[in-house]
Design an enzyme around this catalytic site. Structure first.
Site, PDB file in Angstrom:
ATOM      1  N   GLY A 159      77.424 -18.227 -18.321  1.00 42.86           N
ATOM      2  CA  GLY A 159      77.012 -19.022 -17.252  1.00 42.86           C
ATOM      3  C   GLY A 159      78.063 -19.863 -16.627  1.00 42.86           C
ATOM      4  N   GLU A 185      69.533 -14.967 -26.006  1.00 41.50           N
ATOM      5  CA  GLU A 185      69.744 -16.454 -25.286  1.00 41.50           C
ATOM      6  C   GLU A 185      68.565 -17.283 -25.487  1.00 41.50           C
ATOM      7  OE1 GLU A 185      72.435 -16.799 -21.716  1.00 41.50           O
ATOM      8  OE2 GLU A 185      70.371 -16.684 -20.850  1.00 41.50           O
ATOM      9  N   HIS A 231      65.499 -13.506 -17.804  1.00 44.70           N
ATOM     10  CA  HIS A 231      66.347 -14.741 -17.808  1.00 44.70           C
ATOM     11  C   HIS A 231      65.405 -15.681 -17.912  1.00 44.70           C
ATOM     12  CE1 HIS A 231      68.910 -18.105 -17.450  1.00 44.70           C
ATOM     13  NE2 HIS A 231      69.987 -17.210 -17.872  1.00 44.70           N
TER      14      HIS A 231
HETATM   15  P1  PGA Z   1      75.585 -21.082 -19.761  1.00 45.87           P
HETATM   16  O1  PGA Z   1      74.408 -20.150 -19.150  1.00 45.87           O
HETATM   17  O2  PGA Z   1      76.686 -20.105 -20.109  1.00 45.87           O
HETATM   18  O3  PGA Z   1      75.870 -21.974 -18.761  1.00 45.87           O
HETATM   19  O4  PGA Z   1      75.000 -21.831 -20.938  1.00 45.87           O
HETATM   20  C1  PGA Z   1      74.226 -18.790 -19.635  1.00 45.87           C
HETATM   21  C2  PGA Z   1      73.058 -18.365 -19.062  1.00 45.87           C
HETATM   22  O5  PGA Z   1      72.263 -18.859 -18.514  1.00 45.87           O
HETATM   23  O6  PGA Z   1      72.937 -17.053 -18.845  1.00 45.87           O
END
Ligand code: PGA
Length: 258
Positions: A235, A165, A94
């Site tokens: 998230g 991501e 991540h």
């Molecule tokens: P977010 O986080 O949906 O708050 O953007 C996603 C993540 O960091 O996996």
């Protein structure tokens, strides 16, 4: 293949009661109408024992493991320790760990080997850290992919869930904005093309590649409408059971239509 919605709770919520409350709200709804979506809740380690009672309709995951299997690693948690609380998945690579804790592609690579050895499915995040041109983003993803999957056998590559991501799309990062569905699709197809290079013909499309970054009830359609996007890593919206549930049902609805 069912869609997959993964909740990344990060360092939330602050009490085990809240964690229980949140997971039971989701598990209760999962028992009803959702046939085309699987849900994984990636919770802080300390909540896994309490949440291990809620795994009839959803799965549990951790947000990290050590690449070392046991022994002298102060503050770390091993794959076998999370496995005993019914966690079957683990988020690896991540961007918050890459940026804040210095996690490198070679560390992620080592963690993937350990996870697979202990039958934890790695959820591997790939994506550029900064805004860049689309070609630059593809080049960054290619580099990350090649490094984190180094020396993995084709069968092992198939047992990984990949998430596109980019850091700039994460809701809590500065000046963040979600990727458009079109952008997410293009980069996800790029990840498929990288997998295709390493696997026998036709195999890559059976692997799940997800999008992550500010997915919520208001924009989920933007991603769920594309059959190639196999789900989402969620998230902030995963901390609100109604919001999260709408993400789940939208992916479910779209996949029923196809
Ligand atoms: P977010 O986080 O949906 O708050 O953007 C996603 C993540 O960091 O996996």
């Amino acid at each position: 293949m069912k869609k997959l919605i993964i909740a990344n709770w990060k360092m939330n919520p602050q009490t085990v009661e809240e964690a229980r409350h949140l997971v039971s709200a989701i598990e209760h709804r999962m028992s009803s109408v959702v046939d085309n979506v699987e849900v994984v809740i990636c919770a802080p380690f300390v909540y896994l024992p309490a949440l291990s009672h809620y795994t009839h309709h959803l799965s549990l995951g951790a947000q990290n493991i050590s690449w070392v299997e046991h022994g002298a690693m102060t503050g770390e948690i091993s794959a076998s320790q999370v496995k005993q609380w019914k966690a079957n998945y683990v988020i690896l690579g991540h961007s918050e760990r890459r940026l804040n804790l210095g996690e490198t592609d070679s560390i992620v690579n080592a963690k993937i080997f350990t996870a697979l050895k202990y039958k934890l499915t790695p959820i591997v995040c790939l994506g550029a850290e900064e805004d860049a041109t689309k070609d630059e983003m593809k080049a960054i993803v290619t580099k990350q992919f090649n490094k984190v999957t180094k020396h993995l056998e084709p069968k092992e590559l198939e047992n990984i869930i990949y998430v596109y991501e980019p850091t700039w799309s994460i809701s809590t990062s500065r000046h963040s904005y979600p990727a458009t569905g079109e952008h997410a699709l293009e980069l996800i197809n790029h990840i498929y093309s990288l997998l295709e290079k390493k696997l026998a013909k036709g195999v890559a499309r059976n692997i799940r590649v997800l999008y992550g970054g500010t997915v919520n009830k208001d924009n989920v359609h933007e991603y769920a409408k594309y059959p190639e996007i196999d789900g989402a890593l969620v998230g902030a919206a995963s901390l609100d059971s109604d919001n999260f549930w709408q993400v789940v049902t939208e992916f479910n609805r779209e996949s029923v239509h196809k």
